[in-house]
Design a protein around this motif. Structure first.
Motif, PDB file in Angstrom:
ATOM      1  N   ARG A  40       0.896  -1.213  -0.018  1.00  0.00           N
ATOM      2  CA  ARG A  40      -0.060  -0.298   0.125  1.00  0.00           C
ATOM      3  C   ARG A  40       0.856   1.197  -0.002  1.00  0.00           C
ATOM      4  O   ARG A  40       1.668   1.268   0.931  1.00  0.00           O
ATOM      5  CB  ARG A  40      -0.954   0.102   1.271  1.00  0.00           C
ATOM      6  CG  ARG A  40      -2.030  -1.031   1.353  1.00  0.00           C
ATOM      7  CD  ARG A  40      -2.793  -0.839   2.647  1.00  0.00           C
ATOM      8  NE  ARG A  40      -3.896  -1.732   2.727  1.00  0.00           N
ATOM      9  CZ  ARG A  40      -5.277  -1.411   2.744  1.00  0.00           C
ATOM     10  NH1 ARG A  40      -5.644   0.011   2.533  1.00  0.00           N
ATOM     11  NH2 ARG A  40      -6.110  -2.260   2.674  1.00  0.00           N
ATOM     12  N   ALA A  41       0.772   2.170  -0.930  1.00  0.00           N
ATOM     13  CA  ALA A  41       1.566   3.337  -1.000  1.00  0.00           C
ATOM     14  C   ALA A  41       0.679   4.500  -1.690  1.00  0.00           C
ATOM     15  O   ALA A  41       0.047   4.331  -2.448  1.00  0.00           O
ATOM     16  CB  ALA A  41       2.792   3.098  -1.777  1.00  0.00           C
ATOM     17  N   LYS A  42       1.371   5.792  -1.280  1.00  0.00           N
ATOM     18  CA  LYS A  42       1.067   6.985  -1.935  1.00  0.00           C
ATOM     19  C   LYS A  42       1.802   7.395  -3.075  1.00  0.00           C
ATOM     20  O   LYS A  42       3.055   7.274  -2.736  1.00  0.00           O
ATOM     21  CB  LYS A  42       0.907   8.225  -0.759  1.00  0.00           C
ATOM     22  CG  LYS A  42       0.520   9.206  -1.348  1.00  0.00           C
ATOM     23  CD  LYS A  42      -1.130   9.232  -1.515  1.00  0.00           C
ATOM     24  CE  LYS A  42      -1.490  10.466  -2.488  1.00  0.00           C
ATOM     25  NZ  LYS A  42      -1.397  10.274  -3.882  1.00  0.00           N
ATOM     26  N   THR A  43       1.308   7.431  -4.077  1.00  0.00           N
ATOM     27  CA  THR A  43       1.949   7.986  -5.451  1.00  0.00           C
ATOM     28  C   THR A  43       2.154   9.521  -5.439  1.00  0.00           C
ATOM     29  O   THR A  43       1.269  10.047  -4.559  1.00  0.00           O
ATOM     30  CB  THR A  43       1.195   7.640  -6.780  1.00  0.00           C
ATOM     31  OG1 THR A  43      -0.285   7.976  -6.549  1.00  0.00           O
ATOM     32  CG2 THR A  43       1.214   6.157  -6.678  1.00  0.00           C
ATOM     33  N   GLY A  44       3.035   9.959  -6.294  1.00  0.00           N
ATOM     34  CA  GLY A  44       3.295  11.317  -6.460  1.00  0.00           C
ATOM     35  C   GLY A  44       3.630  11.649  -7.660  1.00  0.00           C
ATOM     36  O   GLY A  44       4.904  10.911  -8.333  1.00  0.00           O
ATOM     37  N   THR A  45       3.220  12.427  -8.454  1.00  0.00           N
ATOM     38  CA  THR A  45       3.591  12.981  -9.863  1.00  0.00           C
ATOM     39  C   THR A  45       3.541  14.214 -10.201  1.00  0.00           C
ATOM     40  O   THR A  45       2.597  14.943  -9.830  1.00  0.00           O
ATOM     41  CB  THR A  45       2.657  12.224 -10.863  1.00  0.00           C
ATOM     42  OG1 THR A  45       2.901  10.799 -10.762  1.00  0.00           O
ATOM     43  CG2 THR A  45       3.547  12.516 -12.140  1.00  0.00           C
ATOM     44  N   LEU A  46       4.650  15.074 -10.344  1.00  0.00           N
ATOM     45  CA  LEU A  46       4.830  16.344 -11.013  1.00  0.00           C
ATOM     46  C   LEU A  46       5.847  16.338 -12.055  1.00  0.00           C
ATOM     47  O   LEU A  46       6.225  15.476 -12.224  1.00  0.00           O
ATOM     48  CB  LEU A  46       5.182  17.435  -9.946  1.00  0.00           C
ATOM     49  CG  LEU A  46       4.116  17.615  -8.875  1.00  0.00           C
ATOM     50  CD1 LEU A  46       5.101  18.772  -7.916  1.00  0.00           C
ATOM     51  CD2 LEU A  46       3.056  18.493  -9.374  1.00  0.00           C
ATOM     52  N   ASN A  47       6.077  17.366 -12.743  1.00  0.00           N
ATOM     53  CA  ASN A  47       6.958  17.543 -13.851  1.00  0.00           C
ATOM     54  C   ASN A  47       8.127  17.315 -13.304  1.00  0.00           C
ATOM     55  O   ASN A  47       8.726  17.981 -12.512  1.00  0.00           O
ATOM     56  CB  ASN A  47       6.677  18.987 -14.572  1.00  0.00           C
ATOM     57  CG  ASN A  47       7.611  19.199 -15.582  1.00  0.00           C
ATOM     58  OD1 ASN A  47       7.863  18.037 -16.305  1.00  0.00           O
ATOM     59  ND2 ASN A  47       8.249  20.279 -15.868  1.00  0.00           N
ATOM     60  N   GLY A  48       8.881  16.174 -13.762  1.00  0.00           N
ATOM     61  CA  GLY A  48      10.200  15.690 -13.403  1.00  0.00           C
ATOM     62  C   GLY A  48      10.154  15.342 -11.892  1.00  0.00           C
ATOM     63  O   GLY A  48      11.311  14.887 -11.529  1.00  0.00           O
ATOM     64  N   VAL A  49       9.204  14.873 -11.330  1.00  0.00           N
ATOM     65  CA  VAL A  49       9.141  14.324 -10.115  1.00  0.00           C
ATOM     66  C   VAL A  49       8.158  12.984 -10.032  1.00  0.00           C
ATOM     67  O   VAL A  49       7.050  13.240 -10.759  1.00  0.00           O
ATOM     68  CB  VAL A  49       8.666  15.259  -8.924  1.00  0.00           C
ATOM     69  CG1 VAL A  49       8.295  14.617  -7.493  1.00  0.00           C
ATOM     70  CG2 VAL A  49       9.368  16.589  -8.835  1.00  0.00           C
ATOM     71  N   SER A  50       8.624  11.963  -9.361  1.00  0.00           N
ATOM     72  CA  SER A  50       7.870  10.754  -9.235  1.00  0.00           C
ATOM     73  C   SER A  50       7.993  10.169  -7.977  1.00  0.00           C
ATOM     74  O   SER A  50       9.280  10.170  -7.391  1.00  0.00           O
ATOM     75  CB  SER A  50       8.121   9.827 -10.332  1.00  0.00           C
ATOM     76  OG  SER A  50       7.193   8.752 -10.151  1.00  0.00           O
ATOM     77  N   ALA A  51       7.081   9.816  -7.036  1.00  0.00           N
ATOM     78  CA  ALA A  51       7.343   9.398  -5.609  1.00  0.00           C
ATOM     79  C   ALA A  51       6.491   8.144  -5.401  1.00  0.00           C
ATOM     80  O   ALA A  51       5.324   7.987  -6.095  1.00  0.00           O
ATOM     81  CB  ALA A  51       7.183  10.158  -4.575  1.00  0.00           C
ATOM     82  N   LEU A  52       6.900   7.520  -4.572  1.00  0.00           N
ATOM     83  CA  LEU A  52       5.838   6.263  -3.782  1.00  0.00           C
ATOM     84  C   LEU A  52       6.514   6.165  -2.576  1.00  0.00           C
ATOM     85  O   LEU A  52       7.606   5.794  -2.125  1.00  0.00           O
ATOM     86  CB  LEU A  52       6.124   5.043  -4.804  1.00  0.00           C
ATOM     87  CG  LEU A  52       5.114   3.904  -4.429  1.00  0.00           C
ATOM     88  CD1 LEU A  52       3.660   4.118  -4.777  1.00  0.00           C
ATOM     89  CD2 LEU A  52       5.648   2.507  -5.276  1.00  0.00           C
ATOM     90  N   SER A  53       5.691   6.125  -1.612  1.00  0.00           N
ATOM     91  CA  SER A  53       5.924   5.974  -0.205  1.00  0.00           C
ATOM     92  C   SER A  53       4.651   5.241   0.559  1.00  0.00           C
ATOM     93  O   SER A  53       3.535   5.442   0.194  1.00  0.00           O
ATOM     94  CB  SER A  53       5.933   7.376   0.555  1.00  0.00           C
ATOM     95  OG  SER A  53       7.324   8.003   0.035  1.00  0.00           O
ATOM     96  N   GLY A  54       4.977   4.253   1.487  1.00  0.00           N
ATOM     97  CA  GLY A  54       3.984   3.329   2.198  1.00  0.00           C
ATOM     98  C   GLY A  54       4.751   2.192   2.695  1.00  0.00           C
ATOM     99  O   GLY A  54       5.771   2.331   3.447  1.00  0.00           O
ATOM    100  N   TYR A  55       3.954   1.092   2.624  1.00  0.00           N
ATOM    101  CA  TYR A  55       4.592  -0.092   3.232  1.00  0.00           C
ATOM    102  C   TYR A  55       4.225  -1.411   2.482  1.00  0.00           C
ATOM    103  O   TYR A  55       3.331  -1.212   1.478  1.00  0.00           O
ATOM    104  CB  TYR A  55       4.216  -0.266   4.631  1.00  0.00           C
ATOM    105  CG  TYR A  55       2.491  -0.685   4.724  1.00  0.00           C
ATOM    106  CD1 TYR A  55       2.123  -1.999   4.632  1.00  0.00           C
ATOM    107  CD2 TYR A  55       1.878   0.332   4.944  1.00  0.00           C
ATOM    108  CE1 TYR A  55       0.830  -2.054   4.909  1.00  0.00           C
ATOM    109  CE2 TYR A  55       0.435   0.431   4.910  1.00  0.00           C
ATOM    110  CZ  TYR A  55      -0.020  -1.140   5.125  1.00  0.00           C
ATOM    111  OH  TYR A  55      -1.422  -1.167   5.095  1.00  0.00           O
ATOM    112  N   CYS A  56       5.070  -2.513   2.443  1.00  0.00           N
ATOM    113  CA  CYS A  56       4.662  -3.685   1.957  1.00  0.00           C
ATOM    114  C   CYS A  56       4.765  -4.836   3.190  1.00  0.00           C
ATOM    115  O   CYS A  56       5.539  -4.652   3.864  1.00  0.00           O
ATOM    116  CB  CYS A  56       5.803  -3.848   0.883  1.00  0.00           C
ATOM    117  SG  CYS A  56       5.970  -3.239  -0.665  1.00  0.00           S
ATOM    118  N   ARG A  57       4.114  -5.665   2.610  1.00  0.00           N
ATOM    119  CA  ARG A  57       4.138  -6.884   3.807  1.00  0.00           C
ATOM    120  C   ARG A  57       5.077  -8.013   2.926  1.00  0.00           C
ATOM    121  O   ARG A  57       4.697  -8.246   1.929  1.00  0.00           O
ATOM    122  CB  ARG A  57       2.870  -7.637   4.103  1.00  0.00           C
ATOM    123  CG  ARG A  57       2.828  -8.903   4.941  1.00  0.00           C
ATOM    124  CD  ARG A  57       1.434  -9.347   5.491  1.00  0.00           C
ATOM    125  NE  ARG A  57       0.470  -8.593   6.055  1.00  0.00           N
ATOM    126  CZ  ARG A  57       0.538  -8.272   7.279  1.00  0.00           C
ATOM    127  NH1 ARG A  57       1.403  -8.838   8.183  1.00  0.00           N
ATOM    128  NH2 ARG A  57      -0.322  -7.320   7.741  1.00  0.00           N
TER     129      ARG A  57
END
Length: 409
Positions: free
Chosen positions: A354-371
């Protein structure tokens, strides 16, 4: 509440595969993640921590602040849920200068007073977009009719005074924009959109008009045209409707990454302004041990920054807070829903991250957790700046999530 109990049943344990011989699981994971981060470029960073054992399993440029994009919403939702409570609601009220008199007539104006509920609107819109709820003009009209209201001699007036009148955030010069997904207001109606899908040019007047129509549809006459304004001091409340609970609003914000909802929520906990909301959220993050720089609540500003280490520290602190279940329940599930519905549709990460995505021009993110395969909870943050391709960035993040979910340490 520990995160383990907060997410029990939400993630399936993946089937085990034979481990590679001759190397420790931790070194295998670190090597695999390091290979991915080299491909991500020098403007990117990542941290992975095993919540079950407390070990840091991986760090790459962990302390450098990066642009968060929509990972900002992790902090906005946490702060909002902590302040309002996971089961808290937001009221939208009908008010008049005086209490309802015998005969059911309001001699002056009837005020529709917004409380900053991002889900308020028409019954058809609420049913279609939010799966139902009673935070509608029709429900409020029904309550007024049941209370005896039969006529309004003055105007139906939309009151958005809980918030300032700026329609957007700092990234658009505080003007409404496509990125904000609607004009910001303290009196939201149908996500700030007209029936044709355009932005409302005067949100409080628009909501007042729709409310007036709902009243007339129930046999309550309205004497004058809809308007915008402010309820007088000491006005009497005649009826109210309440929003969906905050845990549901958090889902509606986090899973699709709704910028409009996030900005409305930020203003709601920040005294009605975007800057106030950002300040409140930064203070909240600091209480959770995370240093964050924010200028809005959605992540549209390129000035919203934190390090991967700070994001993971924040998530680890949140796991034992009362809002934990609601916050982590608002994260998209890999290959299942929200902004991850079409990513990681197979492999170990599917259903297990489960994770929060993030996208902007030139930016990509993914943060959360995995089992992981060993049934450990691995918290992570991958903040990638300087990216030229969203799809390439996603492929790196997805590969890293597969390695984390496949980890058997």
């Amino acid at each position: 509440m520990r995160i383990r109990s907060a997410v029990t049943g939400a993630l399936a344990v993946a089937a085990a595969l034979p481990a590679a011989a001759g190397a420790s699981p931790e070194s295998d994971l670190g090597n695999a993640l390091g290979h991915d981060m080299r491909a991500a470029g020098r403007e990117s960073g990542s941290v992975v921590r095993d919540e079950t054992t407390g070990k840091r399993l991986f760090a790459w440029n962990a302390g450098a602040a990066r642009i968060l994009a929509s990972n900002t919403k992790l902090f906005t939702l946490g702060a909002t849920l902590a302040k309002r409570g996971p089961h808290g609601t937001i009221a939208t009220r009908a008010m008049a200068a005086h209490a309802l008199r015998p005969g059911g007539v309001v001699k002056g104006n009837l005020y529709l007073v917004g409380g900053g509920d991002p889900t308020f609107g028409s019954q058809s819109f609420v049913d279609s977009h939010y799966g139902g709820g009673h935070m509608t003009v029709e429900r409020l009209a029904d309550k007024l009719y049941a209370a005896g209201l039969r006529a309004v001699r003055g105007h139906v007036v939309g009151d958005e005074s809980l918030f300032d009148s700026l329609r957007g955030g700092p990234s658009t010069g505080y003007r409404a924009s496509r990125d904000d997904e609607g004009p910001l207001t303290g009196l939201v109606y149908n996500h700030g959109l007209t029936s044709s899908g355009y932005f409302q040019s005067d949100p409080p007047s628009y909501a007042a008009a729709r409310f007036g129509s709902a009243l007339e549809g129930r046999g309550i006459s309205v004497g004058k045209s809809p308007a915008s304004g402010r309820a007088p001091s000491g006005a009497a409340e005649l009826a109210r409707v309440r929003s969906l609970p905050m845990n549901r609003i958090a889902e509606l914000t986090g899973k699709p990454s709704d910028n409009y909802f996030a900005e409305i929520l930020a203003k709601g906990i920040g005294g009605g302004t975007t800057s106030g909301g950002a300040h409140t959220i930064v203070s909240f993050a600091k209480q959770r041990g995370a240093a964050v720089t924010l200028h809005d609540g959605s992540g549209l500003s390129h000035d919203n920054k934190a390090s991967p280490r700070a994001v993971v520290r924040y998530l680890l602190e949140e796991r034992s807070e009362p809002e934990a279940q609601a916050l982590f329940g608002a994260l998209p599930i890999a290959g299942v829903d929200g902004t991850l519905a079409h990513r990681m549709t197979s492999g170990y990460a599917h259903h297990n991250c489960r994770a929060k995505t993030g996208t902007l021009n030139g930016v990509s993110a993914l943060s959360g957790y995995c089992r992981s395969r060993s049934n450990h909870i691995l918290f992570f943050s991958i903040l990638m700046n300087g990216q030229s391709s969203d799809s390439y960035a996603h492929s790196i993040q997805d590969d890293m999530a597969q390695h984390m979910a496949g980890y058997k340490g």
